[in-house]
Motif scaffolding. Structure first.
Motif, PDB file in Angstrom:
ATOM      1  N   ALA A  32     100.294  -5.539  19.914  1.00  0.00           N
ATOM      2  CA  ALA A  32      99.676  -5.620  21.229  1.00  0.00           C
ATOM      3  C   ALA A  32      99.423  -4.380  21.857  1.00  0.00           C
ATOM      4  O   ALA A  32      99.641  -3.319  21.100  1.00  0.00           O
ATOM      5  N   LEU A  33      98.323  -4.058  22.622  1.00  0.00           N
ATOM      6  CA  LEU A  33      97.732  -2.826  23.060  1.00  0.00           C
ATOM      7  C   LEU A  33      97.730  -3.008  24.712  1.00  0.00           C
ATOM      8  O   LEU A  33      97.149  -3.838  25.205  1.00  0.00           O
ATOM      9  N   PHE A  34      97.980  -1.880  25.243  1.00  0.00           N
ATOM     10  CA  PHE A  34      98.043  -1.710  26.803  1.00  0.00           C
ATOM     11  C   PHE A  34      97.528  -0.441  27.209  1.00  0.00           C
ATOM     12  O   PHE A  34      97.547   0.697  26.389  1.00  0.00           O
ATOM     13  N   VAL A  35      97.066  -0.393  28.367  1.00  0.00           N
ATOM     14  CA  VAL A  35      96.564   0.973  28.992  1.00  0.00           C
ATOM     15  C   VAL A  35      96.857   1.150  30.431  1.00  0.00           C
ATOM     16  O   VAL A  35      96.878  -0.120  31.035  1.00  0.00           O
ATOM     17  N   ALA A  36      96.987   2.361  31.041  1.00  0.00           N
ATOM     18  CA  ALA A  36      97.083   2.226  32.412  1.00  0.00           C
ATOM     19  C   ALA A  36      96.477   3.831  32.715  1.00  0.00           C
ATOM     20  O   ALA A  36      96.481   4.614  32.007  1.00  0.00           O
ATOM     21  N   PRO A  37      96.200   3.893  34.052  1.00  0.00           N
ATOM     22  CA  PRO A  37      95.254   5.164  34.403  1.00  0.00           C
ATOM     23  C   PRO A  37      96.515   6.085  34.251  1.00  0.00           C
ATOM     24  O   PRO A  37      97.542   6.079  34.577  1.00  0.00           O
TER      25      PRO A  37
END
Length: 172
Positions: free
Chosen positions: A51-56
């Motif tokens: 899985a891959l996630f991003v957040a500011p």
């Protein structure tokens, strides 16, 4: 030119279904969906991923061990509770900082989430981000396959395969 750079997003990668998500670096992108695509190309070209996630980046609250020595650093916060992802610093190389997800904490703010995490683990530094700002891939088999499966049919060639072009050949 100042002000023309895209916002920075922190990238969180989970290698396998049973491994914890880890902060692996950052990318610049126009929006969260674009950041996911850029992160996939930068951090998941060859290594495995689940899985891959991003957040500011600006949504992350950060505090160091030195900062924790200040009695007012983690003062009680007002507001409604929401889930936060809390990370503990694992290491850093150059400008890249790596952290492991300690867990999800229901808190009134990032300082409250870190205070709860402190009861479970000691780290060099901590980051907390509201879960509502984390965008990522779904942990479904077809999503994992389409996003992270290696390109088995693609032929990888070493640089030497293409030969060298001399300055004389370029000028002709």
């Amino acid at each position: 030119m100042w002000g023309t750079e895209w916002p920075r997003f922190e990238v969180i990668k989970q290698d396998t279904k049973h491994s914890p998500p880890q902060m692996v670096g950052s990318v610049h992108a126009a929006d969260p969906e674009h950041a996911l695509l850029v992160a996939r190309h930068v951090f998941v070209r060859r290594p495995a991923a689940y899985a891959l996630f991003v957040a500011p980046a600006e949504a992350f609250f950060h505090i160091t061990q030195e900062g924790l020595k200040d009695p007012g650093a983690l003062k009680p916060e007002e507001g409604s509770e929401e889930p936060y992802w809390v990370f503990a610093k694992r290491s850093h190389r150059r400008s890249m900082v790596y952290g492991d997800l300690l867990g999800r904490f229901l808190a009134k703010g990032p300082a409250d989430a870190i205070a709860q995490a402190l009861l479970e683990a000691q780290g060099v530094a901590f980051w907390a981000v509201p879960e509502r700002l984390v965008v990522g891939t779904e942990p479904k088999e077809e999503v994992v396959e389409s996003w992270f499966a290696p390109a088995k049919e693609k032929t990888y060639r070493l640089q030497s395969y293409y030969g060298l072009i001399s300055a004389k050949e370029v000028g002709e």
